[in-house]
Design a protein around this motif. Structure first.
Motif, PDB file in Angstrom:
ATOM      1  N   ILE A  61      25.955  23.512 -10.772  1.00  0.00           N
ATOM      2  CA  ILE A  61      26.255  24.615  -9.858  1.00  0.00           C
ATOM      3  C   ILE A  61      25.152  24.679  -8.808  1.00  0.00           C
ATOM      4  O   ILE A  61      23.979  24.854  -9.150  1.00  0.00           O
ATOM      5  CB  ILE A  61      26.310  25.946 -10.645  1.00  0.00           C
ATOM      6  N   HIS A  62      25.505  24.479  -7.561  1.00  0.00           N
ATOM      7  CA  HIS A  62      24.493  24.536  -6.513  1.00  0.00           C
ATOM      8  C   HIS A  62      25.146  24.818  -5.172  1.00  0.00           C
ATOM      9  O   HIS A  62      26.370  24.688  -5.016  1.00  0.00           O
ATOM     10  CB  HIS A  62      23.683  23.230  -6.445  1.00  0.00           C
ATOM     11  N   GLY A  63      24.321  25.198  -4.217  1.00  0.00           N
ATOM     12  CA  GLY A  63      24.844  25.577  -2.910  1.00  0.00           C
ATOM     13  C   GLY A  63      24.969  24.396  -1.955  1.00  0.00           C
ATOM     14  O   GLY A  63      24.958  23.229  -2.357  1.00  0.00           O
ATOM     15  N   LEU A  64      25.077  24.746  -0.671  1.00  0.00           N
ATOM     16  CA  LEU A  64      25.347  23.749   0.365  1.00  0.00           C
ATOM     17  C   LEU A  64      24.294  23.838   1.463  1.00  0.00           C
ATOM     18  O   LEU A  64      23.608  24.849   1.598  1.00  0.00           O
ATOM     19  CB  LEU A  64      26.712  24.042   1.014  1.00  0.00           C
ATOM     20  N   THR A  65      24.215  22.799   2.261  1.00  0.00           N
ATOM     21  CA  THR A  65      23.475  22.881   3.523  1.00  0.00           C
ATOM     22  C   THR A  65      24.524  23.042   4.616  1.00  0.00           C
ATOM     23  O   THR A  65      25.508  22.290   4.657  1.00  0.00           O
ATOM     24  CB  THR A  65      22.674  21.593   3.748  1.00  0.00           C
ATOM     25  N   VAL A  66      24.320  24.055   5.475  1.00  0.00           N
ATOM     26  CA  VAL A  66      25.385  24.444   6.392  1.00  0.00           C
ATOM     27  C   VAL A  66      24.981  24.110   7.834  1.00  0.00           C
ATOM     28  O   VAL A  66      23.887  24.495   8.280  1.00  0.00           O
ATOM     29  CB  VAL A  66      25.633  25.965   6.264  1.00  0.00           C
TER      30      VAL A  66
END
Ligand code: ADP
Length: 535
Positions: free
Chosen positions: A173-178
């Motif tokens: 579970i991890h986020g993104l670079t936007v």
């Protein structure tokens, strides 16, 4: 792992072929008790092969009495006798459990552990469930009345699969670079909400436990779980195993108790950050209101259904009859997604009725610990009386009673497998959720008509479609306003397959990748980029 097919595991041929352990006198078969039933006679109930060790509330890793000292009985649906007296949680116990969960989240190890460590604890828990699966299945059958073979061969393996599935997610579970339109480095962090309050029903106590606790813990939340008052036993047992697997105190707290007291206290608690509920649509509206009026906590709801099971004119009738029977009668008809409106094309309708009736008459009703039994008792006297009332309403409204219609035996909460034909859309039995072994069969003429009628309900949980025509299947899959369409199958509940409702069947999805978003906040982190010209 292959998708688990409850239907194939539970078909009668499987039951006959199964070589699972015998419990006492399972081999003594009885005769049907009236013109409608083929059933195992109800003799003295078989003694369940398990001891009751845990009856108290589980708060901060300890089994404790309720603050009031009150207890309530949990009953054996086979007889109505008391199995055990259970500590009765109320608002004060919910306060204590929420404080423990709060501390375990804010200060404790759980969200601060590495995700890999959390995953390993969940995997160890799944191993312990596997090791103790016979006792767990027996507890589930004793408290709920479901056939032991169903619990042992289908539900406990699925419970294990669910926890392994969520353990697998924990460290992915991890986020993104936007890419923003400007000189900024933008990233998202996926963070747990905090304390998750969870309220579950009695029809699948442990599967509902896994659907709720699995994703919440995998995402790093801590939990206060309120079990259904009818079925407190199995969650206490497995939660003890979870602590043996290394779960830190306070991360998972289990409160037994009633809805309007313990449940309401949890739904309206100011220190609960997220609520998840499975149960009736009426209670879903109440808890949603309580969540809104307290701290506006987000709520996931999995509610009632009146699912159509559509048998098209090209269907293989014998297979369609068996699947429609399973779709309705599985788990004593106590499924929110039960195929409770069997819509059959007029060209095959008469044959379908005859064969459905014959199948219902063959259904084996009896002590759920007895081998070969397909249908045990309903959960309690309230549901039992409600179902018998719906049967009377069905008869009174002019539907044709093809089989069943009465209680089975003289004690406990058994009901004969009941089939109605000539059911019309405006009859109460075609509109309301009966939650029992009562099949309503309706006739249709063409595809456009059946789509309109199937969708003419406030519910939208699931649908079954039985056809050999790919175009018909594709049309129905898109036209039906429901969260799940099972084509030529039913009740396929693998951990990876999302489940949830359209319309008044609920909000959000459980299981699968979609369930994780119920338990994660998304935080945007924005940093100016120095010297953007160089990048
Ligand atoms: P059923 O009618 O099938 O028992 P419910 O929706 O009433 O379904 O119950 C599902 C769960 O909701 C159970 O754990 C029950 O205790 C809980 N519950 C019932 N009433 C309330 C309420 N007013 N507030 C919170 N939880 C409730």
């Amino acid at each position: 792992m292959a998708t688990r097919r409850l239907s194939s595991l539970l078909s009668s041929s499987y039951v006959v072929a199964a070589s699972s352990r015998s419990f006492g006198r399972y081999s003594s078969w009885g005769r049907g008790i009236n013109r409608f039933s083929t059933a195992v006679a109800l003799e003295e109930p078989i003694t369940p092969p398990v001891q009751i060790n845990y009856t108290k509330l589980l708060i901060n890793g300890q089994f404790v009495d309720s603050a009031s000292g009150k207890t309530f009985p949990t009953l054996d649906p086979r007889t109505g006798d008391v199995i055990a007296h259970i500590a009765e949680g109320d608002a004060e116990d919910i306060n204590r459990a929420v404080s423990a969960a709060r501390k375990a989240f804010d200060e404790g190890p759980w969200p601060k552990m590495t995700a890999y460590e959390r995953s390993r604890i969940m995997l160890r828990f799944a191993d312990l469930i596997e090791k103790h699966s016979d006792e767990i299945a027996a507890l589930e059958t004793w408290d709920n009345g479901k056939p032991y073979e169903q619990a042992a061969k289908a539900e406990i393996p699925l419970l294990i699969r669910l926890f392994r599935y969520y353990a697998g997610w924990a460290d992915k579970i991890h986020g993104l670079t936007v890419p923003a339109d400007g000189p900024y480095h933008v990233q998202t962090l996926h963070e747990p909400f905090g304390v998750a309050g969870q309220i579950i029903p009695w029809n699948f106590p442990l599967l509902m436990y896994a659907w709720k606790v699995g994703p919440a813990l995998a995402c790093g939340n801590t939990v206060v779980l309120k079990t259904a008052e009818q079925t407190p036993l199995s969650a206490l047992y497995v939660s003890k195993l979870f602590h043996e697997a290394g779960l830190p105190p306070g991360v998972l707290n289990v409160i037994s108790g009633f809805g309007p007291t313990a449940g309401a206290a949890l739904a309206s608690h100011m220190d609960v950050d997220k609520l998840a509920f499975t149960g009736s649509t009426e209670t879903g509206k109440i808890v949603l209101g309580m969540a809104a009026r307290s701290n506006l906590k987000p709520v996931t709801l999995e509610l009632g259904g009146k699912s159509p099971f559509i048998v098209c004119e090209d269907a293989d009738i014998d297979k369609a009859v068996e699947l429609a029977h399973f779709a309705l009668f599985f788990n004593q008809g106590q499924c929110c997604c039960a195929g409770s409106r069997t819509l059959v094309h007029e060209r095959v309708y008469d044959e379908f009725i005859e064969k459905s009736k014959a199948r219902a008459l063959k259904r084996v009703v009896g002590d759920p610990f007895k081998k070969g039994v397909e249908q045990g008792p309903q959960i309690d006297s309230e549901q039992f009386e409600k179902i018998l009332k719906y049967i009377k309403i069905g008869i009174g409204s002019g539907a044709t009673l093809e089989s069943g219609g009465e209680r089975f035996g003289s004690k406990g909460y058994y009901i004969q497998p009941t089939v109605f034909s000539n059911v019309q859309d405006d009859m109460v039995i075609a509109k309301e959720e009966i939650f029992g072994p009562v099949q309503s069969i309706l006739k249709f003429k063409d595809l456009g008509e059946v789509i309109q009628r199937a969708n003419a309900t406030r519910y939208g949980l699931a649908a079954g479609v039985f056809t050999q025509n790919i175009d018909t299947a594709n049309t129905l899959a898109r036209a039906l306003k429901v969260g799940t369409v099972w084509i030529n199958c039913f009740d396929i509940f693998d951990a990876a397959i999302p489940f949830g409702g359209y319309k008044m069947s609920g909000h959000g999805r459980e299981k699968g990748i979609y369930s994780l978003s119920n338990y994660l906040q998304v935080k945007a982190v924005v940093t100016p980029l120095k010297n953007p010209a160089w990048l």
